[in-house]
Design a protein around this motif. Structure first.
Motif, PDB file in Angstrom:
ATOM      1  N   VAL A  75      18.478 -99.260 -87.406  1.00  0.00           N
ATOM      2  CA  VAL A  75      17.934-100.213 -86.417  1.00  0.00           C
ATOM      3  C   VAL A  75      18.186-100.407 -85.344  1.00  0.00           C
ATOM      4  O   VAL A  75      19.565-100.843 -84.988  1.00  0.00           O
ATOM      5  CB  VAL A  75      17.581-101.288 -87.363  1.00  0.00           C
ATOM      6  N   SER A  76      17.358 -99.809 -84.218  1.00  0.00           N
ATOM      7  CA  SER A  76      18.008-100.097 -82.698  1.00  0.00           C
ATOM      8  C   SER A  76      18.226-101.717 -82.455  1.00  0.00           C
ATOM      9  O   SER A  76      17.065-102.360 -82.954  1.00  0.00           O
ATOM     10  CB  SER A  76      17.122 -99.521 -81.696  1.00  0.00           C
ATOM     11  N   LEU A  77      19.343-102.087 -81.934  1.00  0.00           N
ATOM     12  CA  LEU A  77      19.430-103.525 -81.640  1.00  0.00           C
ATOM     13  C   LEU A  77      19.568-103.593 -80.144  1.00  0.00           C
ATOM     14  O   LEU A  77      20.038-104.866 -79.751  1.00  0.00           O
ATOM     15  CB  LEU A  77      20.682-104.098 -82.165  1.00  0.00           C
ATOM     16  N   ASP A  78      19.408-102.571 -79.210  1.00  0.00           N
ATOM     17  CA  ASP A  78      19.380-102.709 -77.874  1.00  0.00           C
ATOM     18  C   ASP A  78      18.844-103.777 -77.179  1.00  0.00           C
ATOM     19  O   ASP A  78      19.120-104.751 -76.554  1.00  0.00           O
ATOM     20  CB  ASP A  78      19.007-101.572 -77.276  1.00  0.00           C
ATOM     21  N   ALA A 130      27.676-106.714 -87.750  1.00  0.00           N
ATOM     22  CA  ALA A 130      29.236-106.820 -87.064  1.00  0.00           C
ATOM     23  C   ALA A 130      29.678-105.595 -86.610  1.00  0.00           C
ATOM     24  O   ALA A 130      30.347-105.324 -85.588  1.00  0.00           O
ATOM     25  CB  ALA A 130      29.930-107.294 -88.058  1.00  0.00           C
ATOM     26  N   SER A 131      29.583-104.488 -87.317  1.00  0.00           N
ATOM     27  CA  SER A 131      30.011-103.010 -86.884  1.00  0.00           C
ATOM     28  C   SER A 131      29.251-102.423 -86.031  1.00  0.00           C
ATOM     29  O   SER A 131      29.876-101.637 -85.220  1.00  0.00           O
ATOM     30  CB  SER A 131      29.970-102.186 -88.299  1.00  0.00           C
ATOM     31  N   ALA A 132      28.124-103.014 -85.634  1.00  0.00           N
ATOM     32  CA  ALA A 132      27.478-102.455 -84.330  1.00  0.00           C
ATOM     33  C   ALA A 132      27.751-102.810 -83.173  1.00  0.00           C
ATOM     34  O   ALA A 132      27.650-102.285 -82.095  1.00  0.00           O
ATOM     35  CB  ALA A 132      25.876-102.773 -84.530  1.00  0.00           C
ATOM     36  N   GLN A 133      28.569-103.994 -83.126  1.00  0.00           N
ATOM     37  CA  GLN A 133      29.211-104.719 -81.760  1.00  0.00           C
ATOM     38  C   GLN A 133      30.281-104.268 -81.490  1.00  0.00           C
ATOM     39  O   GLN A 133      30.987-103.669 -81.474  1.00  0.00           O
ATOM     40  CB  GLN A 133      28.972-105.955 -81.905  1.00  0.00           C
TER      41      GLN A 133
END
Length: 77
Positions: free
Chosen positions: A31-34, A74-77
């Motif tokens: 899922v894109s969080l941009d 948390a791992s995406a940041q």
């Protein structure tokens, strides 16, 4: 003196090269969080972990736990 100048030039080139690399897109569970901002229209008025859970459900047909979603965010940041 020549070695110092060459060393400084190489260091400068490496710094500029690192700065010009494109930023990686943030995503969690595919899922894109941009552009997602919590509790706004971009996240469908949900928290970011809730939005990730919902989008994964739409894509895969399974609900992940809140804890799994929080770890992905948390791992995406």
């Amino acid at each position: 003196m020549r070695k110092l100048i060459v060393g400084l030039m190489l260091t400068g080139a490496m710094v500029l090269g690192a700065m010009s690399t494109p930023a990686q897109a943030k995503s969690a569970g595919g899922v894109s969080l941009d552009n997602a901002v919590a509790f706004t229209q971009s996240a469908n008025y949900m928290s970011i972990p809730g939005y990730v859970r919902y989008m994964v459900f739409l894509k895969e047909g399974r609900w992940m736990s809140r804890q799994e979603a929080e770890q992905l965010v948390a791992s995406a940041q």
